[in-house]
Design a protein around this motif. Structure first.
Motif, PDB file in Angstrom:
ATOM      1  N   ARG A  92       0.833  -1.207   0.000  1.00 37.53           N
ATOM      2  CA  ARG A  92       0.000   0.000   0.000  1.00 37.53           C
ATOM      3  C   ARG A  92       0.869   1.259   0.000  1.00 37.53           C
ATOM      4  O   ARG A  92       0.614   2.198  -0.748  1.00 37.53           O
ATOM      5  N   ASP A  93       1.912   1.285   0.824  1.00 37.71           N
ATOM      6  CA  ASP A  93       2.803   2.457   0.892  1.00 37.71           C
ATOM      7  C   ASP A  93       3.533   2.660  -0.425  1.00 37.71           C
ATOM      8  O   ASP A  93       3.717   3.793  -0.881  1.00 37.71           O
ATOM      9  N   PHE A  94       3.966   1.559  -1.022  1.00 34.33           N
ATOM     10  CA  PHE A  94       4.682   1.633  -2.301  1.00 34.33           C
ATOM     11  C   PHE A  94       3.803   2.277  -3.370  1.00 34.33           C
ATOM     12  O   PHE A  94       4.220   3.167  -4.102  1.00 34.33           O
ATOM     13  N   TYR A  95       2.555   1.811  -3.432  1.00 35.16           N
ATOM     14  CA  TYR A  95       1.626   2.340  -4.429  1.00 35.16           C
ATOM     15  C   TYR A  95       1.307   3.807  -4.160  1.00 35.16           C
ATOM     16  O   TYR A  95       1.303   4.633  -5.074  1.00 35.16           O
ATOM     17  N   ALA A  96       1.056   4.143  -2.881  1.00 35.94           N
ATOM     18  CA  ALA A  96       0.714   5.521  -2.526  1.00 35.94           C
ATOM     19  C   ALA A  96       1.873   6.469  -2.812  1.00 35.94           C
ATOM     20  O   ALA A  96       1.671   7.576  -3.333  1.00 35.94           O
TER      21      ALA A  96
END
Length: 363
Positions: free
Chosen positions: A340-344
């Protein structure tokens, strides 16, 4: 940019096309050469072969062609790409994306899973990922290709998978059943609305910027829904066979709690027969098919919701969140929170080339 410019572009041979044409005229025709050599030349990237020893084109190959033809900035995000169909002979190949072909004028002979099809003006064909596809030379044909990454349907246009029409069933089956040999053919003839919508999309592609992919996504949804609304009765599903879409629909609706026994009871099958039927139809076990669907929904929820990992875990049917996180890390090589952090972070930096985090669909 107006419609006149679009027609001029479509009917005029570009410098890149002239180079390819001259190059191929001075060597053996594609059918007598190693097809991988031709596709490597077209895409400027090495081309692998699939398990059937067929040249395999990936989304990265398409992005490379797109940037070469349109001089698009490499970081520009593209999940939908429109290209003018080449008039050259194209040998047998397969691909990891959906390919939609619309014939503007003339005709061309295409081979899909070794089935010959003559496409004429107004024909609109949808090929699934992994279809084997080749094309005869078509000097008098003019066609547009719409290439669509599978995640467009699973992450963005999810509503298209939930209908009860032929198109929805086809998309659902194509995404989760890699052995499917079906393709759809809409013979729209002189329908001006379909023609204008596709030309509008091509016009948008010719002036691509950071907003183009989102605009094309909306236009594609409208185009496909219009096709289903007005051409549902005339659509040809080839080859015609009884693929049980009810299985995928039932799993999509009940993936958090469903068991093999419950699915067998719903279909009025015995459990052993249901297990064998799924294996034959989808090339995987019931558990593997269910996990594909669960992880596809996990990907969607992590990218587009504020739900916690524990909440997502429960929605997917995991009683213990640790089991979900362990399974997720095994598949994606990162935890759900890291994913999720990578995508955000990628979206925040507006660097779409980094936004292609591992996905449960074919890349």
């Amino acid at each position: 940019m107006g419609r006149e410019h679009v027609y001029k572009y479509l009917s005029t041979e570009t410098a890149r096309e002239k180079y390819m044409d001259v190059h191929l005229r001075h060597i053996a025709p594609p059918s007598q050469k190693n097809p991988s050599d031709l596709f490597t030349l077209l895409t400027k990237l090495p081309v692998d072969r699939d398990t059937r020893n067929i040249p395999l084109l990936t989304w990265n190959h398409i992005l490379n062609i797109t940037r070469d033809f349109y001089k698009i900035v490499p970081s520009t995000e593209h999940n939908i790409v429109l290209l003018k169909q080449t008039r050259l002979e194209i040998p047998a190949h397969t691909h990891t994306y959906f390919e939609l072909i619309y014939v503007l004028s003339g005709s061309s002979v295409q081979y899909i899973n070794q089935n010959p099809e003559t496409f004429s003006e107004g024909d609109f064909c949808i090929l699934p990922p992994h279809a084997i596809h080749s094309q005869n030379s078509c000097p008098n044909g003019l066609a547009i290709k719409i290439l669509v990454h599978p995640s467009t349907f699973t992450d963005i246009c999810t509503g298209l998978l939930k209908g009860q029409d032929t198109l929805s069933h086809f998309l659902l089956d194509s995404i989760y059943n890699k052995n499917s040999e079906q393709y759809l053919l809409f013979r729209t003839g002189e329908d001006p609305e379909i023609r204008e919508r596709i030309l509008d999309m091509f016009e948008e592609m010719l002036s691509a910027d950071v907003f183009t992919d989102r605009i094309l996504t909306g236009m594609l949804i409208t185009l496909l829904v219009k096709l289903s609304r007005h051409w549902q009765a005339a659509v040809e599903s080839v080859p015609v066979k009884n693929v049980d879409h009810e299985i995928l629909t039932f799993l999509q609706e009940n993936y958090s709690t469903i068991t093999l026994e419950e699915l067998a009871a719903h279909l009025h099958y015995t459990v052993p027969y249901c297990s064998r039927y799924i294996k034959k139809l989808f090339g995987c076990t019931f558990s593997q098919l269910l996990n594909r669907i669960r992880f596809q929904n996990a990907d969607l929820l992590l990218k587009n919701s504020g739900l916690t990992v524990n909440q997502i875990s429960k929605m997917l049917g995991y009683e213990n969140p640790e089991n979900f996180m362990r399974a997720f890390k095994k598949k994606y090589q990162m935890t759900p929170s890291q994913y999720r952090d990578f995508y955000a972070e990628s979206k925040k930096n507006d660097d779409p080339t980094k936004a292609n985090a591992p996905s449960s669909t074919v890349q």
